[in-house]
Design an enzyme around this catalytic site. Structure first.
Site, PDB file in Angstrom:
ATOM      1  CB  CYS A  44     -17.687 -41.612  27.135  1.00 18.40           C
ATOM      2  SG  CYS A  44     -15.947 -41.612  26.678  1.00 18.40           S
ATOM      3  CG  ASP A  70     -19.112 -44.144  34.282  1.00 19.54           C
ATOM      4  OD1 ASP A  70     -18.929 -43.871  33.074  1.00 19.54           O
ATOM      5  OD2 ASP A  70     -18.554 -45.106  34.840  1.00 19.54           O
ATOM      6  CG  HIS A  89     -17.837 -45.186  30.309  1.00 17.02           C
ATOM      7  ND1 HIS A  89     -17.497 -44.092  31.069  1.00 17.02           N
ATOM      8  CD2 HIS A  89     -17.115 -45.104  29.175  1.00 17.02           C
ATOM      9  CE1 HIS A  89     -16.582 -43.372  30.429  1.00 17.02           C
ATOM     10  NE2 HIS A  89     -16.335 -43.969  29.276  1.00 17.02           N
TER      11      HIS A  89
END
Length: 400
Positions: A79, A281, A283
């Site tokens: 990430c 994000d 993820h």
């Protein structure tokens, strides 16, 4: 059936975003996104467009194994690398297309856009791929598949940029919370290659009288600057004294946002509203996308049309890295003036900006590409050769 569900989800993302915007407080406050203000009451669609135009890099699966026998997905560990890719991609967008460039779904884009996107595909021959970043991280003491901190990602990007002749960026990563003007000028000022100039220092153009406006007597040519400032803004949590200065950085025209989040959970912060940070994000795990037969990349999964996520700034882990892009020398001079006005005015400064290289530091030597005859991709495909680089581990700021 799965493909239909995914397509349906993407078709509905704009509606989801619009609904989410209604949840923002009814306020006259500005939303700041990477140096640009948006008035929430009247510019919701422009805000959506500005956020969705950012390149969005997420976990991917089913790419070729890293190093030939390594992982074929970065889910669970990549990430921060993806956030670093997003920050760098924004710098390249600013460099080639400008901050005001916008993206529209299924609209033909400039060839520079496609070339930027191809720099980040998950292939070992792409200069900023997950393969290149993970293997260059070995030289920073990180095993392939190990989570990176903000500073490690910054060091990796600095080294990979040496092999990227098309973009030709100068990447400066500050040390000990200090940005040194003299060192940046030395790195970014491109002098004519002649016997008379080789080894000379660039002209010292930044002083009290010309710092904010630049001068015609500046550098003969300026190498576009990616400036990354790793910081620690507290011990276990962010110190509230830094909040205003941190937010001020997102207002600067040179802003590339910030890398950070929580331990082992990285986000790419692109702006703020009030005391809430807005972030992309990484993820989400998507399938590897390669170039098509015509040489282009289907970019539908590289832009986030979902609702922007927000986090209270006080929930941010204190280990962060700010990013700035200065295409020309005047942009850097302007940034220095803004820092003096907005950052250095605080009693407890978020970072320092100094004119001269500190005398107690080792001499500054601009990073140079190692003397090898292969391409960058082939070079770092062999981790044994990473010893060509100095290991920079004296300023890792991550708290785990």
């Amino acid at each position: 059936m799965e493909g239909i569900i995914i397509l349906s989800r993407y078709e509905n993302q704009i509606t989801i975003f619009a609904d989410y915007l209604e949840e923002f407080p009814d306020t006259d406050e500005l939303v700041w996104i990477l140096g640009k203000p948006h008035l929430l009451k009247t510019e919701k669609s422009k805000l959506l467009s500005d956020i969705s135009a950012r390149l969005w890099f997420t976990y991917r699966r089913k790419f070729s194994p890293i190093g030939g026998t390594g992982p074929s997905s970065d889910a669970g560990w990549g990430c921060m690398l993806r956030c670093g890719q997003m920050m760098l991609a924004q710098a390249l967008i600013c460099r080639h297309l400008g901050r005001d460039w916008n993206w529209e779904k299924q609209k033909e884009q400039p060839k520079e856009y496609q070339r930027i996107l191809q720099c980040f595909l998950d292939r070992k021959d792409c200069c900023y791929s997950i393969h290149q970043m993970a293997q260059m991280g070995v030289g920073e003491g990180k095993s392939i598949g190990e989570w990176f901190g903000p500073n490690t990602v910054a060091q990796v990007l600095k080294k990979l940029a040496l092999f990227d002749e098309w973009n030709s960026l100068a990447v400066y990563v500050s040390m000990d919370n200090t940005v040194v003007i003299e060192d940046i000028k030395k790195m970014c000022c491109v002098l004519p290659l002649s016997a008379d100039t080789v080894g000379e220092s660039p002209p010292d153009t930044l002083n009290a009288s010309n710092q904010s406006k630049g001068t015609p007597a500046g550098c003969p040519a300026w190498k576009p600057l990616l400036l990354i400032v790793p910081l620690r803004l507290g011990i276990n949590q962010i110190n509230p004294v830094y909040v205003d200065a941190f937010k001020e950085c997102f207002k600067m025209p040179q802003s590339l946002g910030a890398l950070g989040g929580k331990p082992n959970n990285a986000y790419y912060f692109i702006g703020f509203l009030g005391d809430e940070l807005i972030f992309l994000d990484p993820h989400t795990t998507q399938t590897f996308v390669d170039t098509e037969e015509n040489g282009t990349v289907d970019d539908q999964t590289f832009h986030c049309l979902q609702s922007p996520q927000r986090m209270n700034i006080l929930n941010l882990d204190p280990s962060v890295a700010l990013g700035f892009f200065c295409k020309e020398e005047k942009d850097f001079d302007s940034w220095c003036s803004l820092v003096q006005k907005e950052i250095l005015k605080e009693n407890l400064r978020m970072f320092e900006l100094v004119q001269k290289h500190p005398s107690h530091w080792p001499p500054f030597v601009p990073p140079a590409k190692p003397e090898v005859t292969t391409t960058g991709a082939e070079f770092i495909d062999s981790t044994e050769q990473l010893e060509e680089f100095d290991l920079e581990e004296d300023f890792e700021i991550l708290s785990v």
